[in-house]
Motif scaffolding. Structure first.
Motif, short mmCIF file in Angstrom:
data_model
loop_
_atom_site.label_atom_id
_atom_site.label_comp_id
_atom_site.label_asym_id
_atom_site.label_seq_id
_atom_site.Cartn_x
_atom_site.Cartn_y
_atom_site.Cartn_z
N PRO A 1 0.80 -1.24 0.00
CA PRO A 1 0.00 0.00 0.00
C PRO A 1 0.82 1.28 0.00
O PRO A 1 0.27 2.37 0.02
CB PRO A 1 -0.77 -0.12 1.31
N TYR A 2 2.16 1.16 -0.04
CA TYR A 2 3.01 2.36 0.04
C TYR A 2 2.94 3.17 -1.25
O TYR A 2 2.70 4.38 -1.22
CB TYR A 2 4.45 1.94 0.36
N TRP B 1 5.18 4.29 -3.07
CA TRP B 1 6.18 5.35 -3.16
C TRP B 1 6.84 5.30 -4.53
O TRP B 1 7.36 4.29 -4.96
CB TRP B 1 7.23 5.19 -2.07
N ASN C 1 0.59 10.04 -0.78
CA ASN C 1 0.71 9.88 0.68
C ASN C 1 -0.33 8.92 1.26
O ASN C 1 -0.77 9.07 2.38
CB ASN C 1 0.64 11.23 1.40
N ARG C 2 -0.73 7.93 0.44
CA ARG C 2 -1.62 6.89 0.97
C ARG C 2 -0.99 6.30 2.24
O ARG C 2 -1.64 6.15 3.25
CB ARG C 2 -1.81 5.79 -0.08
N ILE C 3 0.28 5.96 2.16
CA ILE C 3 1.10 5.66 3.33
C ILE C 3 2.23 6.68 3.31
O ILE C 3 3.12 6.59 2.47
CB ILE C 3 1.67 4.23 3.30
N PRO C 4 2.22 7.67 4.17
CA PRO C 4 3.23 8.73 4.13
C PRO C 4 4.65 8.17 4.26
O PRO C 4 4.87 7.13 4.88
CB PRO C 4 2.86 9.62 5.32
N HIS D 1 7.95 7.39 5.73
CA HIS D 1 8.26 7.26 7.14
C HIS D 1 9.29 6.17 7.33
O HIS D 1 9.52 5.34 6.44
CB HIS D 1 7.00 6.90 7.95
N MET E 1 3.29 -2.95 6.63
CA MET E 1 1.93 -2.77 6.14
C MET E 1 1.68 -3.39 4.78
O MET E 1 0.63 -3.19 4.19
CB MET E 1 1.59 -1.28 6.13
N ARG F 1 7.97 -2.22 0.68
CA ARG F 1 8.73 -0.98 0.59
C ARG F 1 9.99 -1.11 -0.27
O ARG F 1 10.59 -0.09 -0.65
CB ARG F 1 9.13 -0.52 2.00
N ILE G 1 -1.78 -7.65 2.45
CA ILE G 1 -1.81 -6.60 3.47
C ILE G 1 -2.41 -7.13 4.76
O ILE G 1 -3.16 -8.11 4.75
CB ILE G 1 -2.64 -5.39 2.98
N ILE H 1 -5.49 -2.53 6.71
CA ILE H 1 -5.19 -1.66 5.57
C ILE H 1 -6.31 -1.79 4.54
O ILE H 1 -6.75 -2.90 4.22
CB ILE H 1 -3.84 -2.04 4.94
#
Length: 402
Positions: free
Chosen positions: A217-218, A220, A229-232, A234, A241, A316, A338, A342
């Motif tokens: 779900p990231y 990126w 920014n679904r998953i900001p 970090h 996740m 990630r 997931i 999520i």
């Protein structure tokens, strides 16, 4: 064709195993194993407890961890056996009974699940080589029009799950499910979308090449404005996740476009750099012609693996599809997985309902049905009990931008 000398990624080769362990299942699909108290028992998951190996030169099986041995007597079903321990017949729950139950002997992992888990936790990824039986892979090649069926054209109109029970079989593969549950530290895991084929045709030197990104779900590196920014961005230790579970339907090689990774990047807490060409940039019209391919240098890795292998990795990790420099199509089956907390990427209820209402569902065991429901049906639990969550089509139309 693109010149070979630009492809400098490091190759991580996972070889085809010379042998596999065996999984012994009862009629419901549960696994026969040995408990922590050294007693024969039935399990609905596959860690080291239900892992057996055939005793060389015999029809007997030895438990890999404890050394307990079972004698076999052929039964009148395919791959079926009656099992005995110290001369006593085993019932379907693993206990000693007056009459023995039929167990099937099936394709298992090449290594102990605990070894895969240790590697997964240490590196953020693991490869389960040839974990899927060859006959299942051959069926997936047929449906995806690859391998000896590559003269055909794969049609995306029908979800793969509704074309063959092989998709449900690989989705419920027990070792990878156990690994992902352990890695994400929850039993309640879900598919973020229905399993789907990723078929990479031979490169023509002009087609768009996928840019570097992190998976759902990231997202990126590929997030559009509607999901930014679904998953900001970090960096959090211990919280996972999402895990991507990719099946190598074809053999994965650097030359045929095996997935490229930046192994270890799941610890960076950020997406791939723009200079590597991320997923958004690579999709721009004319990008390949004007700027060339995404990063293909020695700081990237290509995981090569035999057909039937599962590559599971922390979502990630930066990665992208490779470039297929052969004359044959390369197929994979992608599954974003997931934790239940999520929001899924797509609704999995419709293909699930279509599948269980079809004749294909009859090919699954009771345990496979249980696992398929677990990973494909999103639920809320409240005063009314378990309620399935799905898409409200009427309400969806009302909220669509005009």
């Amino acid at each position: 064709m693109v010149k070979d000398d630009i492809f400098q990624e490091r190759v991580v080769r996972v070889e085809k195993p010379s042998a596999h362990f065996t999984l012994l299942r009862n009629a419901d699909g549960d696994f026969l194993g040995v408990s922590d108290t050294n007693e024969l028992a039935i399990f609905d998951y596959t860690d080291d407890k239900p892992i057996w190996e055939q005793v060389k030169g015999t029809d007997a099986y030895r438990h890999v961890v404890t050394g307990i041995q079972l004698e076999t007597q052929p039964a009148d079903v395919e791959n079926g056996y009656y099992l005995r321990h110290n001369g006593n017949p085993l019932a379907s729950d693993g206990s000693v009974g007056t009459e023995g139950a039929v167990f099937s002997a099936g394709h298992g992992p090449a290594h102990l699940p605990s070894e895969y888990l240790e590697s997964f936790k240490q590196n953020g990824w693991a490869c389960l080589p040839s974990i899927i039986a060859p006959d299942v892979i051959e069926e997936l090649e047929r449906v995806s029009c690859t391998g000896r069926w590559e003269a055909g054209t794969y049609e995306r109109r029908i979800p793969p799950m509704n074309e063959t029970a092989a998709v449900a079989k690989i989705a419920t593969e027990p070792v990878s499910l156990w690994l992902m549950r352990q890695y994400m530290q929850t039993q309640e895991i879900r598919l973020g979308h229905s399993p789907g084929f990723a078929i990479l045709p031979p490169d023509d030197g002009r087609r768009k090449v996928q840019g570097w990104h992190s998976d759902f779900p990231y997202l990126w590196g590929i997030a559009g404005s509607e999901v930014v920014n679904r998953i900001p961005i970090h960096k959090v230790e211990g919280l996972v996740m999402g895990v991507q579970r990719n099946l190598c339907v074809s053999e994965f090689r650097k030359e045929n476009g095996a997935t490229c990774f930046k192994l270890g990047s799941h610890t960076f807490g950020q997406g791939p750099p723009v200079e590597w060409v991320n997923g958004n940039t690579s999709r721009e019209d004319g990008h390949r012609e004007s700027k060339g391919l995404p990063y293909t240098g020695p700081d990237a890795d290509v995981v090569e693996a035999p057909p039937g292998s599962y590559i599971v990795y922390d979502s990630r990790i930066w990665h992208r599809a490779g470039v297929n420099r052969t004359s044959h199509k390369r197929a994979a089956m992608l599954q974003a997985v997931i934790p239940m907390y999520i929001m899924p990427f797509m609704d999995t209820s419709r293909p699930y309902k279509d599948f269980i209402n079809s004749s294909l569902a009859e090919e699954l065991t009771a345990l496979e049905h249980k696992e398929l429901e677990s990973i494909m049906v999103n639920k809320m639990v409240g005063p009314q009990g378990h309620l399935a969550i799905t898409v409200d089509e009427e309400l969806t139309e009302k909220i669509r931008p005009s």
